[in-house]
Design an enzyme around this catalytic site. Structure first.
Site, PDB file in Angstrom:
ATOM      1  N   GLY A  36       0.860  -1.255   0.020  1.00 28.92           N
ATOM      2  CA  GLY A  36       0.130  -0.048   0.044  1.00 28.92           C
ATOM      3  C   GLY A  36       0.861   1.306  -0.073  1.00 28.92           C
ATOM      4  N   HIS A  37       1.733   1.239   0.871  1.00 29.36           N
ATOM      5  CA  HIS A  37       2.802   2.478   0.710  1.00 29.36           C
ATOM      6  C   HIS A  37       3.508   2.299  -0.561  1.00 29.36           C
ATOM      7  CE1 HIS A  37       2.756   1.303   5.324  1.00 29.36           C
ATOM      8  NE2 HIS A  37       2.322   2.859   5.405  1.00 29.36           N
ATOM      9  N   SER A 187      -2.221  -3.197   5.765  1.00 24.84           N
ATOM     10  CA  SER A 187      -2.015  -2.178   6.999  1.00 24.84           C
ATOM     11  C   SER A 187      -0.682  -2.648   7.794  1.00 24.84           C
ATOM     12  CB  SER A 187      -3.298  -2.082   7.850  1.00 24.84           C
ATOM     13  OG  SER A 187      -2.982  -1.382   9.153  1.00 24.84           O
TER      14      SER A 187
END
Length: 284
Positions: A36-37, A187
Site C-alpha cells: 500500500g505504501h 495495513s
C-alpha cells in the site's frame, strides 16, 4: 537514495531543490512499509521530480502507550524497499529531532470538528497528533504534492481541511486502498494478526460489502443495518468497535440529498484494531 536524519541536513537539501526548481512530492509514513505504501510512492514518482518518504513513528498520535511501544520499527527493511523503488530521499528523524522540548507544552495543530468526531471520539488526541506532525513535515519539506492512502478516510479529509484552512500551497493526492487477494486492506497493523486471525480478517471487508449492497438497493434503515453488521462481525470472531455510515463528502449524517455514502468500520481481531472503509454511490 539519501537517508536524512537531522533538520539542518534536510534544510540544506530542500534549499538546493528549490533553487533548482524541482517539483517535490512527500509520502508521510510511520514505517513498516507494505505494498500500500509502495503504491503511494509510485503515485508520487509519477507526479514529481523528487520524492521524499518520511519514516517517523509519531508519539503524539498514539492514544495508548502500549500501542506506541509495540508499533513495528523496520527502518532497514523499509529503506531497502524504497531504494528498489528509486526513492530520492528518506527522512527518518529521531523523536528528539522533531520534538526537542518533548511533547509537554508542544505547540500543536488542531482541526475542529473532524479531529473529535467518529474515529477521533474513540481515540482522543490522535488526530491532533496527526495534523501536528503532518504540518511540521509540510513546513520542513515544503512539498508541492503529498500522497495519502484512502484507507484512513477521516485522516485524509482532516488533512485536506487543514491544508485549505492553513493556506498551504500543496496538492493532496488520495490513493485508493490496496487490498490482499482475499480483500483485506493492507495495513502495518496486520502484522499483529496470528495465522488463524489472518484467515478471519477478510470478514471485515465482506461485512462492508454486505452493507454496501443494502445501501445500493435503497435500504436506509441505518441503525438496523449497523446492528446486523456488528452481529455478523462478532459471530466471525471480531469484536466490533465502531461502524458508521456517513455522507462521503462531509462525514456528517446521511441526508436525502446525499449523493455518496462512506461505510467506516473498525473492529478488533486479537491485538489488532483493523479499520476499513468503502464508498457507495446512492440512487437519487
Amino acid at each position: 537514495m539519501l537517508i536524512i536524519e537531522t533538520l539542518p541536513l534536510l534544510r540544506q537539501h530542500i534549499r538546493r531543490l528549490r533553487q533548482e526548481g524541482k517539483r517535490v512530492a512527500l509520502v508521510p509514513t510511520m514505517g513498516n512499509l507494505h505494498d500500500g505504501h509502495m503504491k503511494l510512492v509510485d503515485e508520487a514518482k509519477a507526479r514529481a521530480d523528487v520524492v521524499f518518504v518520511s519514516i517517523f513513528v509519531n508519539p503524539m498520535q498514539f492514544d495508548r502507550p502500549d500501542d506506541l511501544v509495540r508499533y513495528p520499527r523496520t527502518l532497514q527493511e523499509d529503506c531497502e524497499k524504497l531504494n528498489k523503488r528509486k526513492v530520492d530521499y528518506v527522512f527518518a528523524p529521531a523523536v528528539e529531532e522533531i520534538y526537542p522540548q518533548g511533547l509537554e507544552g508542544q505547540t500543536y495543530v488542531d482541526v475542529p470538528g473532524l479531529s473529535t468526531m467518529l474515529e477521533g471520539a474513540s481515540r482522543p488526541g490522535h488526530f491532533r497528533g496527526v495534523s501536528t506532525i503532518v504540518s511540521k513535515l509540510f513546513n520542513l519539506i515544503q512539498p508541492d504534492i503529498a500522497c495519502f492512502g484512502e484507507k484512513d478516510f477521516q485522516q485524509l479529509a482532516l488533512i485536506r481541511k487543514m491544508v485549505a484552512d492553513m493556506s498551504y500551497d500543496i496538492e493532496i493526492v488520495g490513493v485508493p486502498i490496496i487490498r490482499a487477494k482475499d480483500g483485506l486492506a493492507l495495513s502495518s497493523r496486520n502484522s499483529y494478526l496470528t495465522a488463524e486471525q489472518r484467515k478471519i480478517a477478510p470478514g471485515l471487508h465482506n461485512v462492508m460489502n454486505s452493507i454496501a449492497e443494502k445501501l445500493i438497493a435503497g435500504n436506509r434503515e441505518l441503525q438496523e443495518i449497523i446492528a446486523i453488521a456488528e452481529q455478523e462481525l462478532n459471530e466471525k470472531g471480531f469484536r466490533a468497535d465502531d461502524i458508521q455510515i456517513r455522507d462521503a463528502d462531509t462525514l456528517l449524517e446521511l441526508t436525502e440529498t446525499s449523493k455518496r455514502a462512506v461505510i467506516l468500520a473498525a473492529a478488533w481481531l486479537g491485538q489488532a484494531r483493523l479499520i476499513d472503509n468503502q464508498s457507495v454511490t446512492l440512487a437519487q
